[in-house]
Design a protein around this motif. Structure first.
Motif, PDB file in Angstrom:
ATOM      1  N   ALA A 311     -14.913   3.129  45.467  1.00 35.06           N
ATOM      2  CA  ALA A 311     -14.507   3.409  46.848  1.00 35.06           C
ATOM      3  C   ALA A 311     -15.355   4.535  47.434  1.00 35.06           C
ATOM      4  O   ALA A 311     -15.965   5.305  46.693  1.00 35.06           O
ATOM      5  CB  ALA A 311     -13.043   3.806  46.869  1.00 35.06           C
ATOM      6  N   ALA A 312     -15.373   4.601  48.763  1.00 34.29           N
ATOM      7  CA  ALA A 312     -16.113   5.686  49.424  1.00 34.29           C
ATOM      8  C   ALA A 312     -15.309   6.973  49.321  1.00 34.29           C
ATOM      9  O   ALA A 312     -14.141   7.022  49.702  1.00 34.29           O
ATOM     10  CB  ALA A 312     -16.346   5.340  50.888  1.00 34.29           C
ATOM     11  N   ILE A 313     -15.936   8.022  48.797  1.00 34.76           N
ATOM     12  CA  ILE A 313     -15.335   9.359  48.789  1.00 34.76           C
ATOM     13  C   ILE A 313     -16.248  10.215  49.660  1.00 34.76           C
ATOM     14  O   ILE A 313     -17.269  10.748  49.204  1.00 34.76           O
ATOM     15  CB  ILE A 313     -15.211   9.904  47.353  1.00 34.76           C
ATOM     16  CG1 ILE A 313     -14.297   8.986  46.536  1.00 34.76           C
ATOM     17  CG2 ILE A 313     -14.681  11.348  47.360  1.00 34.76           C
ATOM     18  CD1 ILE A 313     -13.992   9.454  45.132  1.00 34.76           C
ATOM     19  N   TRP A 314     -15.895  10.290  50.945  1.00 32.48           N
ATOM     20  CA  TRP A 314     -16.731  10.994  51.919  1.00 32.48           C
ATOM     21  C   TRP A 314     -16.788  12.478  51.565  1.00 32.48           C
ATOM     22  O   TRP A 314     -15.753  13.110  51.366  1.00 32.48           O
ATOM     23  CB  TRP A 314     -16.160  10.835  53.325  1.00 32.48           C
ATOM     24  CG  TRP A 314     -15.893   9.412  53.707  1.00 32.48           C
ATOM     25  CD1 TRP A 314     -14.670   8.822  53.830  1.00 32.48           C
ATOM     26  CD2 TRP A 314     -16.862   8.390  53.985  1.00 32.48           C
ATOM     27  NE1 TRP A 314     -14.821   7.497  54.181  1.00 32.48           N
ATOM     28  CE2 TRP A 314     -16.149   7.209  54.275  1.00 32.48           C
ATOM     29  CE3 TRP A 314     -18.248   8.361  54.014  1.00 32.48           C
ATOM     30  CZ2 TRP A 314     -16.786   6.010  54.596  1.00 32.48           C
ATOM     31  CZ3 TRP A 314     -18.890   7.156  54.330  1.00 32.48           C
ATOM     32  CH2 TRP A 314     -18.164   6.017  54.621  1.00 32.48           C
ATOM     33  N   ALA A 315     -17.973  13.039  51.498  1.00 29.28           N
ATOM     34  CA  ALA A 315     -18.129  14.464  51.180  1.00 29.28           C
ATOM     35  C   ALA A 315     -19.523  14.920  51.572  1.00 29.28           C
ATOM     36  O   ALA A 315     -20.491  14.157  51.482  1.00 29.28           O
ATOM     37  CB  ALA A 315     -17.918  14.704  49.687  1.00 29.28           C
ATOM     38  N   GLY A 316     -19.622  16.181  51.988  1.00 29.68           N
ATOM     39  CA  GLY A 316     -20.906  16.744  52.375  1.00 29.68           C
ATOM     40  C   GLY A 316     -21.620  17.397  51.194  1.00 29.68           C
ATOM     41  O   GLY A 316     -21.053  17.521  50.091  1.00 29.68           O
ATOM     42  N   THR A 317     -22.842  17.853  51.447  1.00 32.72           N
ATOM     43  CA  THR A 317     -23.617  18.448  50.345  1.00 32.72           C
ATOM     44  C   THR A 317     -23.010  19.775  49.863  1.00 32.72           C
ATOM     45  O   THR A 317     -23.340  20.242  48.782  1.00 32.72           O
ATOM     46  CB  THR A 317     -25.074  18.736  50.765  1.00 32.72           C
ATOM     47  OG1 THR A 317     -25.052  19.648  51.874  1.00 32.72           O
ATOM     48  CG2 THR A 317     -25.818  17.477  51.160  1.00 32.72           C
ATOM     49  N   GLY A 318     -22.098  20.341  50.662  1.00 33.20           N
ATOM     50  CA  GLY A 318     -21.446  21.587  50.243  1.00 33.20           C
ATOM     51  C   GLY A 318     -20.334  21.363  49.231  1.00 33.20           C
ATOM     52  O   GLY A 318     -19.650  22.328  48.838  1.00 33.20           O
ATOM     53  N   VAL A 319     -20.171  20.134  48.765  1.00 32.20           N
ATOM     54  CA  VAL A 319     -19.039  19.803  47.880  1.00 32.20           C
ATOM     55  C   VAL A 319     -18.982  20.686  46.630  1.00 32.20           C
ATOM     56  O   VAL A 319     -17.894  21.002  46.121  1.00 32.20           O
ATOM     57  CB  VAL A 319     -19.072  18.282  47.531  1.00 32.20           C
ATOM     58  CG1 VAL A 319     -20.285  17.927  46.681  1.00 32.20           C
ATOM     59  CG2 VAL A 319     -17.782  17.833  46.881  1.00 32.20           C
ATOM     60  N   GLY A 320     -20.146  21.113  46.131  1.00 33.06           N
ATOM     61  CA  GLY A 320     -20.181  21.940  44.922  1.00 33.06           C
ATOM     62  C   GLY A 320     -19.575  23.328  45.122  1.00 33.06           C
ATOM     63  O   GLY A 320     -19.264  24.032  44.155  1.00 33.06           O
ATOM     64  N   LEU A 321     -19.406  23.709  46.396  1.00 34.28           N
ATOM     65  CA  LEU A 321     -18.796  25.011  46.694  1.00 34.28           C
ATOM     66  C   LEU A 321     -17.274  24.908  46.808  1.00 34.28           C
ATOM     67  O   LEU A 321     -16.594  25.916  46.996  1.00 34.28           O
ATOM     68  CB  LEU A 321     -19.365  25.563  48.007  1.00 34.28           C
ATOM     69  CG  LEU A 321     -20.859  25.900  47.987  1.00 34.28           C
ATOM     70  CD1 LEU A 321     -21.388  26.092  49.409  1.00 34.28           C
ATOM     71  CD2 LEU A 321     -21.108  27.165  47.160  1.00 34.28           C
ATOM     72  N   VAL A 322     -16.766  23.683  46.724  1.00 32.14           N
ATOM     73  CA  VAL A 322     -15.320  23.469  46.878  1.00 32.14           C
ATOM     74  C   VAL A 322     -14.721  23.398  45.481  1.00 32.14           C
ATOM     75  O   VAL A 322     -14.837  22.389  44.792  1.00 32.14           O
ATOM     76  CB  VAL A 322     -15.053  22.165  47.678  1.00 32.14           C
ATOM     77  CG1 VAL A 322     -13.566  22.011  47.962  1.00 32.14           C
ATOM     78  CG2 VAL A 322     -15.838  22.167  48.976  1.00 32.14           C
ATOM     79  N   ARG A 323     -14.137  24.492  45.043  1.00 29.45           N
ATOM     80  CA  ARG A 323     -13.754  24.612  43.630  1.00 29.45           C
ATOM     81  C   ARG A 323     -12.276  24.449  43.366  1.00 29.45           C
ATOM     82  O   ARG A 323     -11.876  24.075  42.282  1.00 29.45           O
ATOM     83  CB  ARG A 323     -14.197  25.987  43.059  1.00 29.45           C
ATOM     84  CG  ARG A 323     -15.642  26.368  43.230  1.00 29.45           C
ATOM     85  CD  ARG A 323     -16.660  25.328  42.824  1.00 29.45           C
ATOM     86  NE  ARG A 323     -16.422  24.677  41.561  1.00 29.45           N
ATOM     87  CZ  ARG A 323     -16.904  23.486  41.233  1.00 29.45           C
ATOM     88  NH1 ARG A 323     -17.631  22.803  42.089  1.00 29.45           N
ATOM     89  NH2 ARG A 323     -16.661  22.956  40.064  1.00 29.45           N
ATOM     90  N   GLU A 324     -11.414  24.812  44.337  1.00 28.22           N
ATOM     91  CA  GLU A 324      -9.986  24.703  44.038  1.00 28.22           C
ATOM     92  C   GLU A 324      -9.131  24.327  45.237  1.00 28.22           C
ATOM     93  O   GLU A 324      -9.502  24.585  46.385  1.00 28.22           O
ATOM     94  CB  GLU A 324      -9.462  25.995  43.401  1.00 28.22           C
ATOM     95  CG  GLU A 324      -9.755  27.220  44.211  1.00 28.22           C
ATOM     96  CD  GLU A 324      -9.394  28.488  43.447  1.00 28.22           C
ATOM     97  OE1 GLU A 324      -8.874  29.426  44.071  1.00 28.22           O
ATOM     98  OE2 GLU A 324      -9.633  28.516  42.209  1.00 28.22           O
ATOM     99  N   ARG A 325      -8.011  23.690  44.905  1.00 33.08           N
ATOM    100  CA  ARG A 325      -7.012  23.318  45.911  1.00 33.08           C
ATOM    101  C   ARG A 325      -6.345  24.603  46.378  1.00 33.08           C
ATOM    102  O   ARG A 325      -6.063  25.492  45.565  1.00 33.08           O
ATOM    103  CB  ARG A 325      -5.996  22.417  45.206  1.00 33.08           C
ATOM    104  CG  ARG A 325      -4.945  21.789  46.068  1.00 33.08           C
ATOM    105  CD  ARG A 325      -4.185  20.775  45.202  1.00 33.08           C
ATOM    106  NE  ARG A 325      -3.177  20.081  45.974  1.00 33.08           N
ATOM    107  CZ  ARG A 325      -1.899  20.414  46.006  1.00 33.08           C
ATOM    108  NH1 ARG A 325      -1.467  21.426  45.283  1.00 33.08           N
ATOM    109  NH2 ARG A 325      -1.047  19.722  46.736  1.00 33.08           N
TER     110      ARG A 325
END
Ligand SMILES: Cc1cc2nc3c(=O)[nH]c(=O)nc-3n(C[C@H](O)[C@H](O)[C@H](O)COP(=O)(O)O)c2cc1C
Length: 351
Positions: A311-325
């Protein structure tokens, strides 16, 4: 008199202005309200289903005012996204007339004149509703500034998660070049500039402000917010993915997975590299890819799991900076403060 200050139109918004993107299907009343409460500007995602959109507007009105029915003469301090190619102008305008959101964010028209048409109709029914338009090119921004005179141009760089122009540049050149072009034509005085695409932490905010943006939008970072409507496996994929330049990709393929692509022709979308995309690169037919996608959608994992990610999981190149809920308010506050620290540090380093 120049009005390039978002604080004038959105007086509760703290500086630097942090805005949550109108992510269709993800950004609902809880997220928009939480961002508003954290002194940011929250947008509801635009959806083609008008009954669902009405419910979202009623719900967010209830969260803000305590009653789900808008009071006369009010302005709802929440923004509303509009997907022009997928929605009917009259239907959306009727909801805007009734709920009077403080801003409407226009995106993805089949034909460029549609932006001016929507702008005029919205302004007719709700004078206090500011018009935001998202665009990813210098030429497009200049054309929109001339043809529909929006209150805000959201300059969307190629790093952005979700849909955007198939061709694009990062905000590092897009913003200054657009500012120069608008300034040359004396079009800048009444238009605020907001940056989108790849911003996921305080340093990104600081960079965008330095480039000349008046505020910043984040989509991918808010996929980690507790209030966002996102499947737990989708969120888990966002949290575990690093190195977004390698692990996300822009492609039209993601809009072909469930059936024919209905997006305007110059659009594609950035999402995590999935097995569907790898199959596409290998030359596997779209019919086969759709079949595997449909099968994965039937499973309890909905095609979001790493083993069979289709499935498509839309995400930008900054995804690696998103570490926690985290709660959206925490995200907004932390990033706002971190941006100030980064800017002060950069200035100190110059001394
Ligand atoms: C999951 C997701 C859904 C999105 N849906 C929409 C949408 O419905 N309308 C829209 O104008 N932009 C949409 N966008 C794009 C955002 O408006 C914004 O440009 C983008 O999120 C900024 O880049 P970032 O994701 O790196 O923060 C979406 C983005 C994501 C990640």
């Amino acid at each position: 008199m120049p009005t390039r200050h978002l604080s004038k139109d959105y007086p509760w918004v703290s500086s630097p202005p942090i805005i949550s993107a109108p992510m269709s299907g993800f950004a609902g009343p809880a997220l928009a309200h939480a961002v508003y409460k954290a002194d940011g500007l929250g947008f509801l995602g635009g959806v083609p289903d008008m009954a669902a959109l009405r419910t979202a507007l009623e719900d967010v009105t209830g969260l803000v005012t305590g009653t789900r029915t808008p009071a006369s003469g009010h302005t709802l301090p929440i923004g509303l996204g509009a997907l022009l190619f997928a929605q009917k102008l009259e239907e959306v305008v009727a909801l805007i007339a009734e709920f009077r959101p403080v801003a409407v964010w226009l995106f993805a028209a089949h034909e460029s004149p549609d932006f001016a048409l929507w702008t005029a109709e919205i302004r007719k029914v709700s004078a206090n509703t500011k018009i935001w338009v998202q665009i990813g090119s210098v030429r497009g921004a200049v054309h929109l500034a001339q043809s529909c005179k929006p209150d805000v141009l959201v300059l969307q760089g190629a790093d952005a998660g979700g849909h955007g122009g198939e061709k694009g540049a990062g905000i590092i050149s897009l913003i200054p070049e657009t500012l120069h072009a608008l300034q040359r034509l004396e079009l800048l005085d009444n238009i605020s500039i907001v940056a989108a695409g790849g911003i996921a932490d305080g340093s990104g905010v600081a960079a965008a402000l330095t480039l000349g943006a008046d505020g910043i939008v984040m989509g991918t970072r808010f996929l980690a917010a507790e209030e966002t409507s996102v499947h737990p496996l989708y969120r888990a994929a966002i949290l575990e993915t690093e190195d977004g330049g390698q692990t996300t990709v822009r492609a039209k393929l993601f809009d072909e997975l469930a059936g024919p692509n209905i997006w305007p022709k110059d659009f594609d979308g950035r999402a995590l590299v999935a097995q569907s995309y790898k199959d596409h690169i290998e030359g596997i037919s779209i019919a086969e890819i759709r079949k595997s996608h449909a099968e994965a959608k039937q499973t309890s994992h909905l095609g979001f799991d790493q083993e069979n990610r289709r499935a498509a999981i839309w995400a930008g190149t900054g995804v690696g900076l998103v570490r926690e809920r985290a709660p959206a308010a925490e995200i907004v506050t932390e990033i706002r403060e971190a941006a100030k620290v980064t800017l002060r540090k950069a200035l100190t380093n110059l001394e």
